[in-house]
Design a protein around this motif. Structure first.
Motif: not given
Length: 211
Positions: A129-133, A139-144
């Motif tokens: 779960a920690e790895k997935i988080r 992934e959320s930081l990549r677009p920025h």
């Protein structure tokens, strides 16, 4: 008298049986002495496993081989559980860890209790779960980061274009200066009447000299 003797004999036998049961209960370990065997050869049988522990001096209570079942067929997984009778056998069995059986180096370790297995499973779930988080955060930081990089590249490109434009202007100015003979801005200045007359006189004298 015969009846009294029979009663006495029965009483003594019952006491002996009770003492034997108590002695057996004291010798019996409070928890099962079980060992988990892995990396066994796929050709190993219950006889091979049992014999290896008996030769080590262990009193073996049972041997259980683990199979994968696929319909009507079953395949040995190279894993077994061995239960021994006492602590001495248990300690001797642990010494077989990393020993060789049927040309395979086997692992012999204490069998985990249900609670220990549950803890291991829970820790594994937490780690997953920690790895997935963390992966989702990245992934959320990549677009920025991509947008920021694009802005930086655009700014850098604009700066490069400005520098090229400046170099072009300097080059054009130098060429213009060269074509005018290095006279500069003074050659474009409007002449006064006196200067025009003087220039005309110089031109007339040059023409007369040529004749």
């Amino acid at each position: 008298l015969l009846a009294q003797a029979a009663a006495q004999w029965a009483s003594n036998k019952e006491e002996t049986s009770t003492t034997q049961r108590q002695s057996d209960a004291e010798k019996k370990p409070s928890k099962p002495l079980s060992l988990h065997i892995t990396q066994l050869s796929f050709d190993a049988t219950e006889y091979h496993v049992r014999n290896a522990f008996v030769e080590q001096g262990c009193i073996v209570d049972s041997v259980r081989l683990v199979y994968d079942r696929d319909g009507t067929t079953r395949t040995f997984r190279g894993v077994a559980f061995v239960d021994v009778a006492d602590e001495e056998s248990y300690q001797k069995a642990l010494k077989l860890d990393r020993s060789t059986l049927l040309k395979r180096r086997i692992n012999v370790r204490p069998t985990k209790s249900p609670s220990q297995l549950a803890n291991i499973v829970q820790r594994t779930k937490d780690l997953v779960a920690e790895k997935i988080r963390k992966e989702r955060e990245q992934e959320s930081l990549r677009p920025h980061e991509k947008k920021k990089k694009e802005g930086h590249d655009s700014k850098k490109k604009g700066k490069s274009s400005s520098e090229k434009s400046g170099v072009h202007k300097k080059s054009s100015s130098a060429k213009k200066h060269k074509s005018t003979g290095g006279k500069g801005e003074g050659s474009d200045r409007k002449l006064t009447k006196k200067e025009r007359n003087r220039r005309a006189a110089i031109i007339m004298r040059r023409k007369g000299a040529k004749r």
